[in-house]
Scaffold this active site. Structure first.
Site, PDB file in Angstrom:
ATOM      1  CE  LYS A  65      -2.735   3.195   2.506  1.00  0.00           C
ATOM      2  NZ  LYS A  65      -1.940   4.486   1.958  1.00  0.00           N
TER       3      LYS A  65
ATOM      4  CD  GLU B 179      13.707   0.772   8.830  1.00  0.00           C
ATOM      5  OE1 GLU B 179      14.287   1.962   9.268  1.00  0.00           O
ATOM      6  OE2 GLU B 179      13.874  -0.384   8.313  1.00  0.00           O
TER       7      GLU B 179
ATOM      8  CB  CYS C 214      12.593   9.326   8.426  1.00  0.00           C
ATOM      9  SG  CYS C 214      13.670   8.823   6.670  1.00  0.00           S
TER      10      CYS C 214
ATOM     11  CD  GLU D 261      10.117  12.476  11.627  1.00  0.00           C
ATOM     12  OE1 GLU D 261       8.280  12.346  11.770  1.00  0.00           O
ATOM     13  OE2 GLU D 261      11.185  12.441  10.942  1.00  0.00           O
TER      14      GLU D 261
HETATM   15  P1  NAP Z   1       2.789   7.927   7.240  1.00  0.00           P
HETATM   16  O1  NAP Z   1       1.202   9.630   7.762  1.00  0.00           O
HETATM   17  O2  NAP Z   1       2.774   7.109   8.734  1.00  0.00           O
HETATM   18  O3  NAP Z   1       1.877   7.458   6.191  1.00  0.00           O
HETATM   19  C1  NAP Z   1       2.717   6.827   5.659  1.00  0.00           C
HETATM   20  C2  NAP Z   1       1.743   5.191   5.021  1.00  0.00           C
HETATM   21  O4  NAP Z   1       0.230   4.632   6.091  1.00  0.00           O
HETATM   22  C3  NAP Z   1       1.241   5.991   3.933  1.00  0.00           C
HETATM   23  O5  NAP Z   1       0.593   4.682   3.206  1.00  0.00           O
HETATM   24  C4  NAP Z   1      -0.532   6.247   4.436  1.00  0.00           C
HETATM   25  O6  NAP Z   1      -1.524   5.937   3.810  1.00  0.00           O
HETATM   26  C5  NAP Z   1      -0.564   4.742   4.930  1.00  0.00           C
HETATM   27  N1  NAP Z   1      -0.955   5.288   6.804  1.00  0.00           N
HETATM   28  C6  NAP Z   1      -1.497   6.523   7.498  1.00  0.00           C
HETATM   29  N2  NAP Z   1      -2.501   6.533   8.418  1.00  0.00           N
HETATM   30  C7  NAP Z   1      -2.699   5.135   8.309  1.00  0.00           C
HETATM   31  C8  NAP Z   1      -3.272   4.473  10.352  1.00  0.00           C
HETATM   32  N3  NAP Z   1      -3.982   5.013  10.813  1.00  0.00           N
HETATM   33  N4  NAP Z   1      -3.113   3.171   9.703  1.00  0.00           N
HETATM   34  C9  NAP Z   1      -2.846   2.394   8.558  1.00  0.00           C
HETATM   35  N5  NAP Z   1      -2.039   3.223   7.529  1.00  0.00           N
HETATM   36  C10 NAP Z   1      -1.592   4.863   7.964  1.00  0.00           C
HETATM   37  O7  NAP Z   1       3.543   9.396   7.376  1.00  0.00           O
HETATM   38  P2  NAP Z   1       3.962  10.237   6.406  1.00  0.00           P
HETATM   39  O8  NAP Z   1       3.262  11.401   6.502  1.00  0.00           O
HETATM   40  O9  NAP Z   1       2.820   9.565   5.021  1.00  0.00           O
HETATM   41  O10 NAP Z   1       6.498  10.325   5.898  1.00  0.00           O
HETATM   42  C11 NAP Z   1       6.179  10.580   6.988  1.00  0.00           C
HETATM   43  C12 NAP Z   1       7.011  10.108   7.758  1.00  0.00           C
HETATM   44  O11 NAP Z   1       7.572   8.497   7.336  1.00  0.00           O
HETATM   45  C13 NAP Z   1       7.747  10.494   9.054  1.00  0.00           C
HETATM   46  O12 NAP Z   1       8.028  10.659  10.473  1.00  0.00           O
HETATM   47  C14 NAP Z   1       9.351   9.862   8.088  1.00  0.00           C
HETATM   48  O13 NAP Z   1       9.905  10.424   9.683  1.00  0.00           O
HETATM   49  C15 NAP Z   1       8.461   8.726   8.301  1.00  0.00           C
HETATM   50  N6  NAP Z   1       9.314   8.058   7.631  1.00  0.00           N
HETATM   51  C16 NAP Z   1      10.465   7.403   7.502  1.00  0.00           C
HETATM   52  C17 NAP Z   1      11.259   6.602   7.253  1.00  0.00           C
HETATM   53  C18 NAP Z   1      12.059   5.374   7.771  1.00  0.00           C
HETATM   54  O14 NAP Z   1      13.281   5.363   6.557  1.00  0.00           O
HETATM   55  N7  NAP Z   1      13.075   5.499   8.670  1.00  0.00           N
HETATM   56  C19 NAP Z   1      12.137   6.813   5.657  1.00  0.00           C
HETATM   57  C20 NAP Z   1      10.747   7.963   5.556  1.00  0.00           C
HETATM   58  C21 NAP Z   1       9.997   8.222   6.207  1.00  0.00           C
HETATM   59  P3  NAP Z   1      -2.309   7.627   3.000  1.00  0.00           P
HETATM   60  O15 NAP Z   1      -1.102   8.079   2.674  1.00  0.00           O
HETATM   61  O16 NAP Z   1      -3.141   6.687   2.654  1.00  0.00           O
HETATM   62  O17 NAP Z   1      -2.286   8.196   4.600  1.00  0.00           O
END
Ligand code: NAP
Length: 502
Positions: free
Chosen positions: A189, A264, A298, A394
């Site tokens: 997804k 991650e 991140c 962040e």
């Molecule tokens: P996010 O809101 O957690 O979303 C990530 C993924 O999870 C998306 O596919 C999103 O789908 C889905 N999602 C959101 N809410 C959900 C829920 N309640 N249940 C299940 N799935 C859900 O994060 P983001 O804003 O896209 O990305 C930024 C974050 O990712 C930052 O915190 C960053 O640090 C972290 N990140 C970490 C790494 C690492 O390797 N450690 C790498 C890159 C990014 P939808 O888009 O459909 O909402």
């Protein structure tokens, strides 16, 4: 840039638009959903296409297909899976310009950077093609006479993967390539903001020979898709990249089916510049690390600590460099900093700047929404203010806050005061100090005299609230493997068996 260069960029944009695929991949078929989600170009704020909203039943179909396809895929010779991965890598190289343009369109990062991400994404495909050929087990002596133990490494089973929007291609291949190498099937997804890169990569995977059902891509609402993935007993693992809050929710949802997990999650990386650092290098690498993807990574430095003796000199050089960064849409010549992904992201960045100023910090350059409007923010340097804000949250934007420190002990304590522990950076020419600090920092990754360190060879992952599991490197494939112990009672000698040990 001359006129030819400008029209080449425009031609690339059209090429990217031509790669938009508005159907999801379910069990080998391209399908529509029950409604559609709009996907926007964050630079122009226009709709570039629609992705299907899949129903729970369609997600279940994909999960069932992943389960049905698993035995044959897992049973295929490792060298054959490696060959398919290599072919996938060749096709990604063939289409690198179009894929880069598509990624720019949906994410907003400058074209050169987006094309670079496709190359980075492909590193994982090529790396794990090699790892597939090295799925060695172990031959283990036994304390029981006549026995020998064989440790076989087998795929964990069909897996679910959920990925974010900031690296729409690399976060996918960093999971899918090791999963395929290990023999796992995948239901992915991608983020709703950036589904088209995932679909384009999946189309190439099929072209490369990935069999139907081995790879499905679910677009639509996470509230519909994720519960099916987390609750299904057919899926044996979830690999998630995204925010810490969502990671916690997914972990809880996976508990009843005891899924293996890789998490991650978010970070708040410290970057430390000691008084013996190469100042020019430290400034240049800070800019490189911080401003990639407009600061929406991140691993980017979220807080910079500089020794008091070089504080003013560092700030002066950093401010001059940041002020010179060119903000622009992805296909504008020379653009270095694109827009933020959405207005919510922009508001968060603005809030961090305002809270810094309210708590006594100074804006040295930038600090406001960019004059071109929309989701663009000025590249910003902050001096002082409330350091705790940047260790707890962040910023995820083009803002670099800098704070002074006096002693090594003090700065290690500051670095470790965060609940996060993903990346960290230190600049020093003193080897003893480098080794001491690198060992003491609570982070999954330490960059020494570098501001960028992500590549396929580097074990990527965090500690504390930044999650667990490692991606890329020789360790990345372990996340998709389990050990099966086969005890072999062997008739080595023809004589009587010795008495068993008491
Ligand atoms: P996010 O809101 O957690 O979303 C990530 C993924 O999870 C998306 O596919 C999103 O789908 C889905 N999602 C959101 N809410 C959900 C829920 N309640 N249940 C299940 N799935 C859900 O994060 P983001 O804003 O896209 O990305 C930024 C974050 O990712 C930052 O915190 C960053 O640090 C972290 N990140 C970490 C790494 C690492 O390797 N450690 C790498 C890159 C990014 P939808 O888009 O459909 O909402």
């Amino acid at each position: 840039m001359d006129e030819a260069g400008v029209s080449k960029l425009q031609a690339l944009k059209v090429q990217g638009e031509g790669m938009i695929r508005e159907q999801a991949l379910v069990a080998g078929d391209w399908v529509d959903g029950q409604g559609r989600i709009e996907v926007e170009d964050p630079a122009e704020e226009t709709v570039i296409g629609h992705a299907p909203k899949l129903s729970a039943a369609q997600v279940e179909t994909a999960v069932k297909a992943a389960s049905d396809a698993f035995p044959a895929w897992a049973g295929m010779r490792e060298f054959e899976r490696a060959a398919i991965l290599r072919r996938w890598g060749e096709l990604i190289d063939r289409d690198i310009d179009g894929l880069g343009a598509l990624l720019s369109l949906e994410n907003g990062k400058p074209f050169a950077e987006a094309r670079g991400e496709i190359g980075y994404a492909n590193q994982f495909v090529k790396w794990f093609a090699g790892e597939a050929e090295r799925l060695n087990g172990a031959w283990i002596p036994s304390p029981t006479a006549h026995d020998r133990i064989l440790a076989m490494r087998q795929p964990v089973g069909p897996v679910a993967a959920i990925t974010p929007w900031n690296f729409p291609a690399a976060m996918i291949t960093r999971k899918v390539a090791p999963a395929f190498a290990a023999g796992c099937t995948v239901v992915l997804k991608p983020a709703s903001a950036t589904p088209f890169s995932a679909l384009a990569l999946a189309a190439l995977a099929l072209e490369a020979g990935v069999p139907p059902g081995v790879f499905s891509v679910m677009t639509g609402e996470s509230g519909v898709i994720a519960p099916v993935l987390t609750s299904s007993p057919l899926l044996r693992k979830l690999s998630f990249t995204g925010s810490t809050g969502v990671g916690r929710e997914l972990m809880a949802a996976c508990a009843p089916t005891l899924k293996r997990l890789s998490m991650e999650l978010g970070g708040a990386a410290p970057l430390i510049v000691f008084e013996d650092a190469d100042l020019e290098l430290a400034v240049a690498e800070t800019v490189k690390g911080k401003f990639r993807c407009a600061g929406q990574t991140c691993v980017c430095p979220n807080r910079v600590y500089v020794h008091v003796d070089i504080y003013d000199a560092f700030l002066e050089r950093l401010t001059a460099r940041v002020a010179a960064l060119k903000v622009g849409a992805p296909f504008e010549p020379g653009a270095e900093i694109g827009p933020l992904i959405d207005l919510k992201g922009l508001e968060k960045v603005e809030d961090h700047v305002q809270r810094t100023v309210a708590r006594g910090g100074r804006v040295l350059t930038g600090g406001e929404r960019h004059e071109r409007g929309g989701r663009f923010f000025q590249p910003t340097v902050l001096d002082g203010g409330d350091e705790t804000l940047f260790r707890d949250e962040e910023t995820f934007g083009p803002v670099v806050p800098v704070f002074p420190f006096r002693t090594e002990e003090e700065v290690i304590a500051l670095a470790n005061a965060s609940e996060f522990g993903l990346a960290s950076y230190l600049f020093s020419e003193n080897l003893n100090r480098v080794m001491r600090v690198a060992a003491a920092i609570e982070a999954g990754m330490v960059g020494v005299n570098v501001g960028l360190m992500s590549n396929a060879a580097n074990p990527f992952g965090g500690v504390k609230q930044s999650g667990f599991g490692r991606e890329g490197s020789i360790y990345g494939i372990e996340e998709y493997l389990q050990v099966k112990a086969v005890t072999l009672g062997l008739r080595w000698a023809m004589g009587p068996k010795p008495a068993p040990p008491v």
